[in-house]
Design an enzyme around this catalytic site. Structure first.
Site, mmCIF file in Angstrom:
data_model
loop_
_atom_site.group_PDB
_atom_site.id
_atom_site.type_symbol
_atom_site.label_atom_id
_atom_site.label_comp_id
_atom_site.label_asym_id
_atom_site.label_seq_id
_atom_site.Cartn_x
_atom_site.Cartn_y
_atom_site.Cartn_z
ATOM 1 N N ASP A 65 -16.020 10.558 28.986
ATOM 2 C CA ASP A 65 -15.720 11.862 29.584
ATOM 3 C C ASP A 65 -14.231 12.214 29.426
ATOM 4 O O ASP A 65 -13.870 13.391 29.413
ATOM 5 C CB ASP A 65 -16.018 11.860 31.099
ATOM 6 C CG ASP A 65 -17.493 11.622 31.423
ATOM 7 O OD1 ASP A 65 -18.338 12.225 30.744
ATOM 8 O OD2 ASP A 65 -17.789 10.849 32.355
ATOM 9 N N ASP A 83 -18.516 11.426 23.507
ATOM 10 C CA ASP A 83 -19.542 12.039 24.363
ATOM 11 C C ASP A 83 -20.180 13.158 23.542
ATOM 12 O O ASP A 83 -19.540 14.167 23.247
ATOM 13 C CB ASP A 83 -18.917 12.610 25.649
ATOM 14 C CG ASP A 83 -19.997 12.950 26.670
ATOM 15 O OD1 ASP A 83 -21.167 13.083 26.268
ATOM 16 O OD2 ASP A 83 -19.666 13.078 27.856
ATOM 17 N N THR A 124 -23.856 18.090 30.201
ATOM 18 C CA THR A 124 -25.280 18.195 29.821
ATOM 19 C C THR A 124 -26.052 19.107 30.781
ATOM 20 O O THR A 124 -26.922 19.870 30.346
ATOM 21 C CB THR A 124 -25.910 16.786 29.766
ATOM 22 O OG1 THR A 124 -25.188 16.033 28.790
ATOM 23 C CG2 THR A 124 -27.377 16.829 29.350
ATOM 24 N N GLU A 169 -21.777 7.669 24.872
ATOM 25 C CA GLU A 169 -22.459 7.724 26.174
ATOM 26 C C GLU A 169 -23.913 7.285 26.078
ATOM 27 O O GLU A 169 -24.391 6.534 26.911
ATOM 28 C CB GLU A 169 -22.408 9.150 26.754
ATOM 29 C CG GLU A 169 -23.255 9.244 28.015
ATOM 30 C CD GLU A 169 -23.051 10.483 28.852
ATOM 31 O OE1 GLU A 169 -22.511 11.473 28.351
ATOM 32 O OE2 GLU A 169 -23.449 10.437 30.021
ATOM 33 N N ILE A 219 -22.498 15.350 24.236
ATOM 34 C CA ILE A 219 -22.438 16.601 25.015
ATOM 35 C C ILE A 219 -21.823 16.251 26.365
ATOM 36 O O ILE A 219 -22.402 15.469 27.129
ATOM 37 C CB ILE A 219 -23.831 17.239 25.265
ATOM 38 C CG1 ILE A 219 -24.556 17.537 23.951
ATOM 39 C CG2 ILE A 219 -23.672 18.522 26.079
ATOM 40 C CD1 ILE A 219 -25.924 18.213 24.124
ATOM 41 N N ASP A 220 -20.656 16.780 26.654
ATOM 42 C CA ASP A 220 -20.129 16.649 28.006
ATOM 43 C C ASP A 220 -20.450 17.953 28.725
ATOM 44 O O ASP A 220 -20.130 19.037 28.228
ATOM 45 C CB ASP A 220 -18.618 16.379 28.018
ATOM 46 C CG ASP A 220 -18.174 16.020 29.435
ATOM 47 O OD1 ASP A 220 -18.812 15.159 30.055
ATOM 48 O OD2 ASP A 220 -17.218 16.637 29.940
HETATM 49 C C1 IPD Z 1 -20.482 14.623 33.375
HETATM 50 C C2 IPD Z 1 -19.608 15.833 33.457
HETATM 51 C C3 IPD Z 1 -19.321 16.151 34.915
HETATM 52 C C4 IPD Z 1 -18.640 15.008 35.600
HETATM 53 C C5 IPD Z 1 -19.432 13.728 35.453
HETATM 54 C C6 IPD Z 1 -19.760 13.470 33.986
HETATM 55 P P1 IPD Z 1 -22.173 14.532 31.295
HETATM 56 O O1 IPD Z 1 -20.747 14.294 32.028
HETATM 57 O O2 IPD Z 1 -18.389 15.622 32.773
HETATM 58 O O3 IPD Z 1 -18.445 17.220 35.020
HETATM 59 O O4 IPD Z 1 -18.539 15.305 36.969
HETATM 60 O O5 IPD Z 1 -18.610 12.687 35.945
HETATM 61 O O6 IPD Z 1 -20.566 12.312 33.897
HETATM 62 O O7 IPD Z 1 -23.168 13.707 32.026
HETATM 63 O O8 IPD Z 1 -22.447 15.977 31.390
HETATM 64 O O9 IPD Z 1 -21.901 14.052 29.933
HETATM 65 CA CA CA Z 2 -22.649 13.406 27.999
#
Ligand code: IPD
Ligand code: CA
Length: 292
Positions: free
Chosen positions: A233, A87, A92, A68, A89-90
């Site tokens: 994601d 990813d 964030t 990412e 950190i998913d």
């Molecule tokens: C996000 C999270 C969020 C989702 C977004 C993602 P991030 O990832 O997964 O739940 O709604 O589409 O981009 O930015 O926290 O890595």
């Molecule tokens: Ca992320």
């Protein structure tokens, strides 16, 4: 090398990355915004991605790496070559606020198809993993015990799916986009689900696409959909859901394409094409996002 080697290494790397994330979650965060005030990146996202890439480069020097935080340089590289999609950190925003739903997510593709997925939430002590043809598992425990903990196979006890959306629990996400077209369509879909005549049972939103998919694999929610997701994601999560016996697809096609920016999941069941999937697809509104 076969998928079990890739899975084994991905678990070790996710565990070490999780340690970094947990340690950083207890400290002050250095936050930058990307597209808007809801699209965040921290020093930890970048440091964890670099850490994971260094480990993968050392082990698999000829593999392609997509992450990412370096995506502008790498996202067009999903080819038939062995490719890791990461990813760091998913969730964030959750990491920044201390809402305990964030994780590291590591997927691996062969011939453009995700075949290995590892997702680790170091705060709740949950490690999810799967590889193609070998099932999907969860291990639970503390940082020190989780890797050696006994795995529990996901999707083993199949509970019949509700036959109508009125008995279904749904999870979805609002995403980071502030476009009114996107937001209106997303809120309209939630209204359609909750109100007459659909009367859906409830809508949850945990703030992490990867962990939403883990909830599906666990059977804790019946349905998940989202538009706007990126490959990092959903790459690991799609293997975990499929191997648990659930359905993963895009909004307008059955064969899941990780670059499509849409996802629909149904929790594990014996039904090949459940009625509630058909009903859910019928109220999804077209939302356009540029392909990854
Ligand atoms: C996000 C999270 C969020 C989702 C977004 C993602 P991030 O990832 O997964 O739940 O709604 O589409 O981009 O930015 O926290 O890595
Ligand atoms: Ca992320």
């Amino acid at each position: 090398m076969n998928v079990s080697t890739y899975l084994k290494e991905a678990i070790k790397i996710a565990h070490d990355a999780g340690k970094m994330i947990k340690a950083a979650s207890e400290l002050a965060k250095h936050i930058d915004t990307k597209e808007n005030s809801a699209d965040l990146v921290t020093k930890t996202d970048r440091a964890v991605e670099e850490f994971i890439f260094n480990r993968l480069r050392h082990l698999f020097p000829d593999h392609v790496l997509i992450g990412e935080e370096s995506a502008s340089k790498s996202i067009n590289q999903l080819t038939a070559s062995p490719t890791w999609i990461v990813d760091p950190i998913d969730g964030t925003t959750n990491f920044v606020h201390g809402f305990p739903f964030f994780c590291v997510s590591i997927g691996f593709c062969l011939n453009r198809k995700p075949v290995v997925g590892v997702i680790y939430n170091p705060i709740l002590g949950q490690l999810f993993y799967a590889s193609e043809g070998n099932g999907s598992f969860i291990k639970e425990g503390s940082e020190a015990t989780i890797v050696g903990a006994s795995p529990k196979r996901l999707g083993e006890k199949i509970i019949e799916l509700p036959s109508s959306l009125s008995e279904a629990l749904l999870t979805t996400e609002y995403g980071a986009s502030k476009s009114l077209n996107h937001l209106n369509a997303k809120l309209d879909m939630i209204k359609t689900f909750l109100s007459e005549p659909t009367n859906g049972r409830g809508v949850r939103s945990v703030g992490s696409a990867a962990l939403s998919m883990c909830l599906i694999a666990q059977g804790a929610v019946d349905l998940y959909y989202e538009a706007g997701v990126h490959a990092w994601d959903v790459c690991a999560g799609c293997v975990i859901v499929k191997e648990a016996g659930g359905i993963v697809r895009n909004w307008s096609q059955n064969e899941f394409d990780v670059l499509d920016r849409t996802v629909v999941c149904v929790r594990p069941s014996n039904e090949v094409s459940p009625t509630i999937l058909k009903d859910l697809l019928s109220f999804l509104l077209p939302i356009s996002y540029p392909r990854d």
